[in-house]
Scaffold this motif. Sequence first.
Motif, PDB file in Angstrom:
ATOM      1  N   ILE A 104       0.837  -1.204   0.000  1.00 40.33           N
ATOM      2  CA  ILE A 104       0.000   0.000   0.000  1.00 40.33           C
ATOM      3  C   ILE A 104       0.868   1.248   0.000  1.00 40.33           C
ATOM      4  CG2 ILE A 104      -1.731   1.290   1.302  1.00 40.33           C
ATOM      5  CD1 ILE A 104      -2.763  -1.407   2.328  1.00 40.33           C
ATOM      6  N   HIS A 105       1.920   1.251   0.822  1.00 46.23           N
ATOM      7  CA  HIS A 105       2.824   2.403   0.834  1.00 46.23           C
ATOM      8  C   HIS A 105       3.467   2.613  -0.533  1.00 46.23           C
ATOM      9  CE1 HIS A 105       2.452   3.457   4.985  1.00 46.23           C
ATOM     10  NE2 HIS A 105       2.898   2.299   5.433  1.00 46.23           N
ATOM     11  N   PHE A 106       3.793   1.508  -1.197  1.00 46.55           N
ATOM     12  CA  PHE A 106       4.404   1.632  -2.523  1.00 46.55           C
ATOM     13  C   PHE A 106       3.436   2.271  -3.511  1.00 46.55           C
ATOM     14  CE2 PHE A 106       4.990  -0.065  -6.807  1.00 46.55           C
ATOM     15  CZ  PHE A 106       6.274   0.390  -7.068  1.00 46.55           C
ATOM     16  N   PHE A 157      -2.671  13.555  -2.883  1.00 48.05           N
ATOM     17  CA  PHE A 157      -3.331  12.436  -2.209  1.00 48.05           C
ATOM     18  C   PHE A 157      -4.828  12.671  -2.052  1.00 48.05           C
ATOM     19  CE2 PHE A 157       1.095  11.881  -0.569  1.00 48.05           C
ATOM     20  CZ  PHE A 157       1.322  10.636  -1.150  1.00 48.05           C
ATOM     21  N   LEU A 158      -5.240  13.937  -1.931  1.00 47.33           N
ATOM     22  CA  LEU A 158      -6.672  14.221  -1.849  1.00 47.33           C
ATOM     23  C   LEU A 158      -7.373  13.828  -3.142  1.00 47.33           C
ATOM     24  CD1 LEU A 158      -8.843  15.573  -0.012  1.00 47.33           C
ATOM     25  CD2 LEU A 158      -8.416  17.680  -1.273  1.00 47.33           C
ATOM     26  N   LEU A 159      -6.768  14.162  -4.289  1.00 46.76           N
ATOM     27  CA  LEU A 159      -7.378  13.796  -5.563  1.00 46.76           C
ATOM     28  C   LEU A 159      -7.342  12.294  -5.795  1.00 46.76           C
ATOM     29  CD1 LEU A 159      -8.737  15.314  -7.884  1.00 46.76           C
ATOM     30  CD2 LEU A 159      -7.705  16.756  -6.153  1.00 46.76           C
ATOM     31  N   ILE A 160      -6.294  11.628  -5.332  1.00 50.17           N
ATOM     32  CA  ILE A 160      -6.240  10.170  -5.448  1.00 50.17           C
ATOM     33  C   ILE A 160      -7.410   9.544  -4.691  1.00 50.17           C
ATOM     34  CG2 ILE A 160      -4.951   8.127  -4.718  1.00 50.17           C
ATOM     35  CD1 ILE A 160      -2.395   9.621  -5.393  1.00 50.17           C
ATOM     36  N   TYR A 223      -2.960  11.256   3.799  1.00 52.29           N
ATOM     37  CA  TYR A 223      -2.210  10.033   3.493  1.00 52.29           C
ATOM     38  C   TYR A 223      -2.803   8.848   4.259  1.00 52.29           C
ATOM     39  CZ  TYR A 223       1.750   6.904   2.698  1.00 52.29           C
ATOM     40  OH  TYR A 223       2.543   5.834   2.322  1.00 52.29           O
ATOM     41  N   VAL A 224      -3.105   9.065   5.538  1.00 51.92           N
ATOM     42  CA  VAL A 224      -3.709   8.006   6.349  1.00 51.92           C
ATOM     43  C   VAL A 224      -5.081   7.635   5.793  1.00 51.92           C
ATOM     44  CG1 VAL A 224      -4.637   7.466   8.634  1.00 51.92           C
ATOM     45  CG2 VAL A 224      -2.416   8.610   8.425  1.00 51.92           C
ATOM     46  N   LEU A 225      -5.833   8.629   5.313  1.00 51.94           N
ATOM     47  CA  LEU A 225      -7.143   8.369   4.716  1.00 51.94           C
ATOM     48  C   LEU A 225      -7.014   7.437   3.512  1.00 51.94           C
ATOM     49  CD1 LEU A 225     -10.141   9.314   5.045  1.00 51.94           C
ATOM     50  CD2 LEU A 225      -9.646  11.022   3.294  1.00 51.94           C
ATOM     51  N   ASN A 226      -6.055   7.716   2.635  1.00 49.94           N
ATOM     52  CA  ASN A 226      -5.814   6.847   1.478  1.00 49.94           C
ATOM     53  C   ASN A 226      -5.346   5.468   1.915  1.00 49.94           C
ATOM     54  OD1 ASN A 226      -5.876   8.140  -1.445  1.00 49.94           O
ATOM     55  ND2 ASN A 226      -5.282   9.756  -0.028  1.00 49.94           N
TER      56      ASN A 226
END
Length: 491
Positions: A104-106, A157-160, A223-226
């Motif tokens: 997931i981090h990757f 990350f918000l758009l992701i 980031y935590v949300l994603n």
Amino acid sequence: MLLTLLAHQWKANSRSPVFQKSLVLNIILALLILYFGAIFLFLGFNLDTILAKAYPKQSPIDIFNGALLFYFLIDLFFRFVMQELPVLAVQPYLHLPIPKQKLIHFVLLKSVPGIFNLLFLLIFVPFMLSAIIPEYGTGTALAWLFAAIALTLFNNFLLIYFKRQLSNKPMLTLLFGVGVAGLMLLDYAGAFSLYAVSRVVFGALLLQPWLVAVPVLLLAGVYVLNYNFLKAHTYPEELRVRENKQVEGKGIVFLNRFGELGKLIELELKLIWRHKRSKSVVTMSVIFLFYGFIFYGKDTYMDGFAMLIFVGIAMTGMPVFNYGQFVPGWQSAHFDALLTRRISPYQFYAAKFWIFVPTVVLVYILTLPYGVFGYKIILINTAAMLFNIGVNLFVVFYFSVYNKSRLDLSKSSAFNWQGVGASKFLMTLPLLVLPSLIYAPFGFMGVPYIGIATIGLLGLVGITFHKPLLQWTANRFVKHKYKLAAGFRQA
């Protein structure tokens, strides 16, 4: 492990036949990036001088800070339209002794070295060196830069997250887009000043460098949300196993880089050029480009907007009206064979969508010379083009499930009523009348250009959400496909 995953991704991309076929295109793209990168770098080192000359009574740093919120909102919009989601074929790794957290981090960190995240540094870093460090010192300048980097990655990350939610919760994404657009409209209406807010916020950062913790916390939160979202959706039983859907089609090399979708587009184009009925429809659409000479240049029509909107919708949307009204009847002769192939309804309609989009854009470009009769023709036709792609095209797809008449493609369209029925009339009404109805209240209030902008904005919303709309179309097709097949079997 991250280096191993990076190596796997590099090998998968470099060994792909698409990479080899697109090598020249990639080289041209790299040269363009270098060219524009050099322009941004030059602009970054000279921006303080340019702003000082343009606004001699104001500080270049204050002006730059005042524009940052606008920049980040515009950055959100372009990311939504252009940024692709970072992906990884997770299934081959899930049965291996690899911690899911690393996968997931990757996936998330893979999106960081993107063009949207790096290009802005070519302006921000030189501006920091030439303007902020001499004024506030190195430590404060670095805190300002780290805040800008954190907000850029926050946008990333918000758009992701919202793009991943687009298929599951489209209303959530729509509300997000309305919120961003609402901020811009409130600033335009004078309810409050984004420029003043931005100037105060980033000015406070220069006075109190510890405030850099705020954008860093925002970045950590998104980031935590994603991370939590991906962690909850990477179980093997939740992953959708995709069938190997193959479509035959060779000849147009350019379309091969789009995979199965490109092959379907290629087959559709071959159908158009190899049959009388489809070629005559294309010919009629080309002839209709001269329709504007009947209306443009006459004071009776040029003084108003309603008739020009009707003409703009008709001209830019004629390929959609002429060819789209018989979808999926063009495949009626071999519709049963299509149902037996591993072609998803989404791919079927997506191929037609991506045939119509460049066609409508091309027709719009060909209508631009009508602008000599008045600048508002260009504005109206631009809004009409967006509306035809984002709204009318999906209206055509909505009514397509009622096209149950078989077409004989060996006959031309002249005096040929095959496939023409009540559904065609019902479909034409909203296609031509709806834009005028949308414009009407703005025309009565005396704000015609806002009415035109509303038509274009609705089309832009439809273009932005074309994927869930195509999925909705595909679901309707699945419910009606057997009725369509029964109708096409009748001579």
